[in-house]
Design a protein around this motif. Sequence first.
Motif, PDB file in Angstrom:
ATOM      1  N   GLN A 145       0.836  -1.194   0.000  1.00 45.24           N
ATOM      2  CA  GLN A 145       0.000   0.000   0.000  1.00 45.24           C
ATOM      3  C   GLN A 145       0.879   1.256   0.000  1.00 45.24           C
ATOM      4  N   TYR A 146       0.396   2.297  -0.662  1.00 45.90           N
ATOM      5  CA  TYR A 146       1.049   3.616  -0.816  1.00 45.90           C
ATOM      6  C   TYR A 146       2.138   3.642  -1.896  1.00 45.90           C
ATOM      7  N   THR A 147       2.483   2.467  -2.456  1.00 46.38           N
ATOM      8  CA  THR A 147       3.437   2.484  -3.560  1.00 46.38           C
ATOM      9  C   THR A 147       2.865   3.325  -4.701  1.00 46.38           C
ATOM     10  N   LEU A 148       3.696   4.203  -5.276  1.00 42.09           N
ATOM     11  CA  LEU A 148       3.276   4.952  -6.459  1.00 42.09           C
ATOM     12  C   LEU A 148       3.483   4.064  -7.674  1.00 42.09           C
ATOM     13  N   LEU A 149       2.433   3.894  -8.457  1.00 43.38           N
ATOM     14  CA  LEU A 149       2.495   3.020  -9.614  1.00 43.38           C
ATOM     15  C   LEU A 149       1.897   3.736 -10.814  1.00 43.38           C
ATOM     16  N   GLY A 150       2.561   3.626 -11.951  1.00 44.53           N
ATOM     17  CA  GLY A 150       2.061   4.292 -13.142  1.00 44.53           C
ATOM     18  C   GLY A 150       2.178   3.423 -14.376  1.00 44.53           C
ATOM     19  N   ILE A 151       1.313   3.693 -15.337  1.00 41.53           N
ATOM     20  CA  ILE A 151       1.416   3.068 -16.648  1.00 41.53           C
ATOM     21  C   ILE A 151       1.160   4.151 -17.685  1.00 41.53           C
ATOM     22  N   ASP A 152       2.098   4.334 -18.587  1.00 43.73           N
ATOM     23  CA  ASP A 152       1.998   5.363 -19.630  1.00 43.73           C
ATOM     24  C   ASP A 152       1.844   6.749 -19.013  1.00 43.73           C
ATOM     25  N   THR A 153       0.722   7.417 -19.230  1.00 44.16           N
ATOM     26  CA  THR A 153       0.518   8.766 -18.695  1.00 44.16           C
ATOM     27  C   THR A 153      -0.293   8.763 -17.400  1.00 44.16           C
ATOM     28  N   GLN A 154      -0.552   7.586 -16.859  1.00 40.09           N
ATOM     29  CA  GLN A 154      -1.409   7.472 -15.677  1.00 40.09           C
ATOM     30  C   GLN A 154      -0.586   7.077 -14.454  1.00 40.09           C
ATOM     31  N   ILE A 155      -0.853   7.699 -13.318  1.00 41.61           N
ATOM     32  CA  ILE A 155      -0.134   7.375 -12.093  1.00 41.61           C
ATOM     33  C   ILE A 155      -1.096   7.442 -10.907  1.00 41.61           C
ATOM     34  N   PHE A 156      -0.919   6.560  -9.939  1.00 43.49           N
ATOM     35  CA  PHE A 156      -1.835   6.495  -8.804  1.00 43.49           C
ATOM     36  C   PHE A 156      -1.132   5.860  -7.609  1.00 43.49           C
ATOM     37  N   SER A 157      -1.750   5.953  -6.455  1.00 42.83           N
ATOM     38  CA  SER A 157      -1.235   5.359  -5.228  1.00 42.83           C
ATOM     39  C   SER A 157      -1.948   4.030  -4.986  1.00 42.83           C
ATOM     40  N   VAL A 158      -1.174   2.985  -4.704  1.00 37.95           N
ATOM     41  CA  VAL A 158      -1.727   1.644  -4.540  1.00 37.95           C
ATOM     42  C   VAL A 158      -2.524   1.538  -3.244  1.00 37.95           C
ATOM     43  N   GLY A 159      -3.714   0.939  -3.354  1.00 40.30           N
ATOM     44  CA  GLY A 159      -4.570   0.699  -2.195  1.00 40.30           C
ATOM     45  C   GLY A 159      -4.398  -0.725  -1.678  1.00 40.30           C
ATOM     46  N   PRO A 160      -5.054  -1.054  -0.577  1.00 46.49           N
ATOM     47  CA  PRO A 160      -4.867  -2.372   0.055  1.00 46.49           C
ATOM     48  C   PRO A 160      -5.374  -3.548  -0.762  1.00 46.49           C
ATOM     49  N   ALA A 161      -6.345  -3.328  -1.660  1.00 46.94           N
ATOM     50  CA  ALA A 161      -6.921  -4.446  -2.420  1.00 46.94           C
ATOM     51  C   ALA A 161      -6.357  -4.551  -3.842  1.00 46.94           C
ATOM     52  N   PHE A 162      -5.426  -3.691  -4.195  1.00 52.31           N
ATOM     53  CA  PHE A 162      -4.923  -3.610  -5.573  1.00 52.31           C
ATOM     54  C   PHE A 162      -4.117  -4.847  -5.968  1.00 52.31           C
ATOM     55  N   LYS A 163      -4.403  -5.362  -7.178  1.00 54.35           N
ATOM     56  CA  LYS A 163      -3.628  -6.490  -7.702  1.00 54.35           C
ATOM     57  C   LYS A 163      -3.291  -6.327  -9.192  1.00 54.35           C
ATOM     58  N   GLY A 164      -3.529  -5.144  -9.730  1.00 53.22           N
ATOM     59  CA  GLY A 164      -3.120  -4.947 -11.122  1.00 53.22           C
ATOM     60  C   GLY A 164      -4.049  -4.078 -11.933  1.00 53.22           C
ATOM     61  N   ILE A 165      -3.829  -4.100 -13.267  1.00 55.06           N
ATOM     62  CA  ILE A 165      -4.558  -3.241 -14.200  1.00 55.06           C
ATOM     63  C   ILE A 165      -5.091  -4.100 -15.341  1.00 55.06           C
ATOM     64  N   LYS A 166      -6.331  -3.860 -15.716  1.00 52.78           N
ATOM     65  CA  LYS A 166      -6.965  -4.635 -16.788  1.00 52.78           C
ATOM     66  C   LYS A 166      -7.381  -3.722 -17.943  1.00 52.78           C
ATOM     67  N   MET A 167      -7.817  -4.348 -19.031  1.00 53.92           N
ATOM     68  CA  MET A 167      -8.335  -3.647 -20.210  1.00 53.92           C
ATOM     69  C   MET A 167      -7.316  -2.681 -20.808  1.00 53.92           C
ATOM     70  N   ILE A 168      -6.065  -3.096 -20.831  1.00 54.90           N
ATOM     71  CA  ILE A 168      -4.997  -2.296 -21.421  1.00 54.90           C
ATOM     72  C   ILE A 168      -4.952  -2.565 -22.921  1.00 54.90           C
ATOM     73  N   PRO A 169      -4.935  -1.546 -23.762  1.00 56.13           N
ATOM     74  CA  PRO A 169      -4.845  -1.785 -25.213  1.00 56.13           C
ATOM     75  C   PRO A 169      -3.564  -2.545 -25.564  1.00 56.13           C
ATOM     76  N   PRO A 170      -3.635  -3.524 -26.461  1.00 54.19           N
ATOM     77  CA  PRO A 170      -2.422  -4.249 -26.866  1.00 54.19           C
ATOM     78  C   PRO A 170      -1.397  -3.286 -27.470  1.00 54.19           C
ATOM     79  N   GLY A 171      -0.115  -3.658 -27.350  1.00 56.53           N
ATOM     80  CA  GLY A 171       0.928  -2.816 -27.915  1.00 56.53           C
ATOM     81  C   GLY A 171       1.968  -2.423 -26.879  1.00 56.53           C
ATOM     82  N   LEU A 172       2.569  -1.276 -27.122  1.00 54.98           N
ATOM     83  CA  LEU A 172       3.678  -0.808 -26.286  1.00 54.98           C
ATOM     84  C   LEU A 172       3.182   0.015 -25.097  1.00 54.98           C
ATOM     85  N   HIS A 173       3.782  -0.228 -23.920  1.00 57.39           N
ATOM     86  CA  HIS A 173       3.443   0.547 -22.717  1.00 57.39           C
ATOM     87  C   HIS A 173       4.682   0.694 -21.839  1.00 57.39           C
ATOM     88  N   PHE A 174       4.617   1.655 -20.921  1.00 57.91           N
ATOM     89  CA  PHE A 174       5.711   1.874 -19.970  1.00 57.91           C
ATOM     90  C   PHE A 174       5.147   1.811 -18.560  1.00 57.91           C
TER      91      PHE A 174
END
Length: 402
Positions: free
Chosen positions: A29-58
């Motif tokens: 919890q509280y880890t800063l996590l980002g993908i592409d242009t999006q960034i957020f703080s991890v909550g206690p129930a977080f386990k990942g990100i879904k519905m990401i468009p196929p292709g290149l990401h950071f």
Amino acid sequence: MAMDMEIDSETALQLMKQGVTLLLLDVPQYTLLGIDTQIFSVGPAFKGIKMIPPGLHFLFYSSSTKDGREFSPITGFFIHAAQSEVIVRKWDQQDEHLVKISEEECEGYSQAVRNLEFDKHLGPYNLSQYGDWKRLSNYVTKSVIDRLEPIGGEITVIDEPGMDKNTPKTSMEKALDEQLRTSKFTTSIEKSQRRKCYYTSIPRLIKHRGAQGEQLTSFNIDKTQLLESIIIKEFGGSEELLLGELQFSFIAFLMGQSLDGFLQWKSLVTLLFGCTEAPFHTRSQLFTKFIKVIYYQLKYGLQKEHDNAESGGSLLDDSWFSADSFLYHLCKDFIMLVQDASVVDGDLLSVTRKLEELLKNTLGWEFQKKSAVDGIYFEENDEYAPVVEMLNEDDMKKAGIL
């Protein structure tokens, strides 16, 4: 994970089936996590990100102290995912970073994802921001990543050597250097263990065998010949690979807070803006593409500075965009060059005007000619302008002008 889009259940299910899923296990919890242009703080129930468009990401992240007040330098890496692919990473508590797991474990977790067992713990990718990401990364291909990424793929300022103490630093370089020195998370890394990106070497000065005096000066004033040499020798004649490296380094710098990324981006921008012949004769299409790339980079960077205040703001602070910054002088010289050209490609002129408008409206930068003396134009209060001394009639007669 805050989201700004609303979609119906049928569309969401379709995206769930065809989109990429990032399963990120045991992230504190509280880890800063980002993908592409999006960034957020991890909550206690977080386990990942879904519905990401196929292709290149950071993907990038920063571990936190237990109270969420202090953060480590960011670590990031590129991924290139196929449709419906599940990518699994697990948090290593000791080293505080994401690691890969065995193929057998990965297959088991992937099947669980497809069975929607983790669905309630996965935050959806914000598709409303996908357009920004595509404009920032449209030249970054898998081949660009393979050329440039460090061994292991992780990009972090911790693995980069510090700045030379005798080297002049911009405010950006000072901020990144200071972050590395003062971070409680920084560990001592042997020089042999450092894993840097494999960026193309861009010489600051041209040393041409046989060239002397005025010719050597000319080579360094107009970097067209250097640009041509680099495109042919380093990029195999591919303009797209050069633009891909420009975008790769910007992403590594802005999202990954990489000092090496910033320095490489600066070197490439300085090289391209330093050409006075190529934009009009040999590489008009390249420069049209380049201006579009840097337009979207600066547009996003400026927007991020204002919109991202809650998460500490952007590294693109006001001092970096001041009228005495390196970027101001590069942009000014190039924009004036295009404006003064007797013949210029229509597309290049159009995108250059668009860049000028962006810089004027967001930063208040002015590039218009404001004064003229005997055909010599310069901006008022410009310390880089030539000194012009007005002569009276007697002085002009003594000088043989009249």
